[in-house]
Design an enzyme around this catalytic site. Structure first.
Site, short mmCIF file in Angstrom:
data_model
loop_
_atom_site.label_atom_id
_atom_site.label_comp_id
_atom_site.label_asym_id
_atom_site.label_seq_id
_atom_site.Cartn_x
_atom_site.Cartn_y
_atom_site.Cartn_z
N ASP A 100 0.86 -1.33 0.01
CA ASP A 100 0.03 0.11 0.06
C ASP A 100 0.66 1.15 0.15
O ASP A 100 0.55 2.07 -0.68
CB ASP A 100 -1.15 -0.14 1.07
CG ASP A 100 -0.17 -0.32 2.54
OD1 ASP A 100 0.88 -0.58 2.57
OD2 ASP A 100 -1.00 -0.23 3.48
N ASP A 103 7.05 4.31 3.54
CA ASP A 103 7.25 5.29 4.19
C ASP A 103 8.83 5.42 4.66
O ASP A 103 9.63 5.89 3.69
CB ASP A 103 6.52 5.17 5.54
CG ASP A 103 6.40 6.45 6.52
OD1 ASP A 103 7.01 7.47 6.03
OD2 ASP A 103 6.00 6.14 7.50
N LYS A 131 5.73 8.00 0.46
CA LYS A 131 6.10 9.14 1.29
C LYS A 131 7.73 9.46 1.29
O LYS A 131 8.23 9.17 2.01
CB LYS A 131 6.13 9.03 2.90
CG LYS A 131 4.03 9.00 3.15
CD LYS A 131 4.20 9.09 4.50
CE LYS A 131 2.91 8.67 5.01
NZ LYS A 131 2.98 8.53 6.46
N ASP A 159 -5.33 1.61 7.43
CA ASP A 159 -6.12 2.11 8.64
C ASP A 159 -5.49 2.85 9.64
O ASP A 159 -4.23 3.20 9.45
CB ASP A 159 -6.32 0.40 9.41
CG ASP A 159 -4.99 -0.02 9.94
OD1 ASP A 159 -4.09 0.19 9.31
OD2 ASP A 159 -4.99 -0.54 11.16
N ARG A 165 -10.41 1.22 6.80
CA ARG A 165 -10.04 0.37 5.50
C ARG A 165 -10.89 0.67 4.47
O ARG A 165 -10.80 0.61 3.38
CB ARG A 165 -9.57 -0.97 5.77
CG ARG A 165 -8.31 -0.97 6.81
CD ARG A 165 -7.96 -2.84 6.68
NE ARG A 165 -7.14 -2.99 7.89
CZ ARG A 165 -5.86 -2.83 7.86
NH1 ARG A 165 -5.21 -2.19 7.08
NH2 ARG A 165 -5.27 -3.19 9.05
#
Ligand code: 5GP
Length: 178
Positions: A100, A103, A131, A159, A165
């Site tokens: 998903d 980071d 990110k 989430d 979600r």
């Protein structure tokens, strides 16, 4: 004050268009006759992977890997633990790892090296969100949906404490001032 989804960062139509674009790029690079093995990271990538797979005009099968990373609810610590491993033999397979969000990069780096240890013929990575400003380690991402700022997002599979979600848009989590 509690944290709740505050504003839309990416709406469902923008996401849908991008997922289709990513599917076209993946198809453009896969010309081998063997089915692609889509390894989906539970749980956050489930909705993205389902939409991506329905867009892909390629023979494929699906596998799952579940990870748990320790930390606070909005910051990962980088300590990753695999709680469910793939069950199929990856030896000689063409694998697409679907995540998903990247980071710090620590989860993805751990997963890549774990899967490479299973000797796939190829391993590519598709992430919906990046990110990039928050990266701590170098990771290779072959297909990226959107580069986003350093905000905590929920919805479209992601989430906060197990919730949100199912929101169809990607939303920024923030303090509820009401
Ligand atoms: P990394 O190891 O790259 O720091 O973090 C990756 C994992 O942290 C993701 O798979 C996801 O579970 C979680 N994560 C990082 N940023 C966010 C965010 O903005 N929202 C949500 N819901 N999870 C995030």
């Amino acid at each position: 004050m509690s944290l709740t989804p505050q504003s839309v960062l990416l709406d469902r139509e923008e996401i849908r268009g991008k997922v289709a674009e990513m599917a076209r790029s993946i198809e453009g690079r896969h010309h081998h006759p063997d089915p692609l093995l889509v390894v989906t990271v539970l749980r956050g990538a489930v909705i993205f992977a389902s939409d991506l797979m329905r867009e892909l005009r390629l023979p494929l099968s699906v596998e799952f890997v579940a990870v748990e990373s320790y930390g606070t609810s909005t910051r990962s610590s980088g300590i990753v633990n695999i709680t469910r491993d793939v069950t199929e033999d990856l030896d000689g397979r063409h694998v697409l790892l679907v995540e998903d969000i990247v980071d710090t990069g620590l989860t993805l780096r751990y997963l890549q090296s774990h899967l490479l240890g299973k000797k796939p013929a190829s391993l590519e990575v598709a992430v919906l969100l990046d990110k990039i400003s928050h990266r701590q380690v170098d990771v290779t991402v072959d297909y990226t949906g959107f580069v986003i700022p350093d905000v905590f997002v929920v919805g479209y599979g992601l989430d906060y404490s197990g919730l949100y979600r199912n929101l169809p848009d990607l939303m920024i989590l923030g303090e509820d001032v009401s």
